[in-house]
Design a protein around this motif. Sequence first.
Motif, PDB file in Angstrom:
ATOM      1  N   GLY A  62       0.800  -1.221   0.000  1.00 56.34           N
ATOM      2  CA  GLY A  62       0.000   0.000   0.000  1.00 56.34           C
ATOM      3  C   GLY A  62       0.830   1.267   0.000  1.00 56.34           C
ATOM      4  N   PRO A  63       0.153   2.400   0.289  1.00 52.01           N
ATOM      5  CA  PRO A  63       0.838   3.701   0.281  1.00 52.01           C
ATOM      6  C   PRO A  63       2.032   3.708   1.236  1.00 52.01           C
ATOM      7  CG  PRO A  63      -1.529   4.007   0.448  1.00 52.01           C
ATOM      8  CD  PRO A  63      -1.263   2.525   0.604  1.00 52.01           C
ATOM      9  N   GLY A  64       3.020   4.523   0.887  1.00 46.04           N
ATOM     10  CA  GLY A  64       4.224   4.604   1.703  1.00 46.04           C
ATOM     11  C   GLY A  64       5.336   3.705   1.190  1.00 46.04           C
ATOM     12  N   ALA A  71      13.765   3.051   3.713  1.00 38.58           N
ATOM     13  CA  ALA A  71      14.139   2.404   4.964  1.00 38.58           C
ATOM     14  C   ALA A  71      14.967   1.143   4.699  1.00 38.58           C
ATOM     15  CB  ALA A  71      12.891   2.063   5.769  1.00 38.58           C
ATOM     16  N   ALA A  72      14.607   0.383   3.671  1.00 40.20           N
ATOM     17  CA  ALA A  72      15.344  -0.840   3.352  1.00 40.20           C
ATOM     18  C   ALA A  72      16.761  -0.505   2.882  1.00 40.20           C
ATOM     19  CB  ALA A  72      14.602  -1.628   2.271  1.00 40.20           C
ATOM     20  N   ALA A  76      20.216  -1.604   4.721  1.00 44.86           N
ATOM     21  CA  ALA A  76      21.269  -2.310   3.996  1.00 44.86           C
ATOM     22  C   ALA A  76      22.619  -1.591   4.119  1.00 44.86           C
ATOM     23  CB  ALA A  76      20.882  -2.436   2.524  1.00 44.86           C
ATOM     24  N   LEU A  77      22.581  -0.268   4.225  1.00 42.77           N
ATOM     25  CA  LEU A  77      23.810   0.509   4.372  1.00 42.77           C
ATOM     26  C   LEU A  77      24.272   0.615   5.824  1.00 42.77           C
ATOM     27  CD1 LEU A  77      22.991   3.403   1.886  1.00 42.77           C
ATOM     28  CD2 LEU A  77      24.714   1.626   1.602  1.00 42.77           C
TER      29      LEU A  77
END
Length: 79
Positions: A62-64, A71-72, A76-77
């Motif tokens: 959905g939205p967002g 965020a992913a 990962a960083l």
Amino acid sequence: MADQPRRPRTLADARTEAEAAFKKVTTKPVEAPPKKAAIPGAREQVTLRIDQDVLEHFQSEGPGWQDRINAALRKALGL
């Protein structure tokens, strides 16, 4: 210098002069590097190519979905 005869212009001389004149009128002035965002933490719009299945995964919730991708990437960083 008035007493020295002018030597005839050659094709190479004419080409060099033409190229110099062209370069002078078509070269953009060097610009200062872009300034940092005035607002701390401001986001920047970019174009990003990602695999269709990855996009569908984030959009399916959905939205967002753009915030979830961000965020992913941060996770990962290690940020």
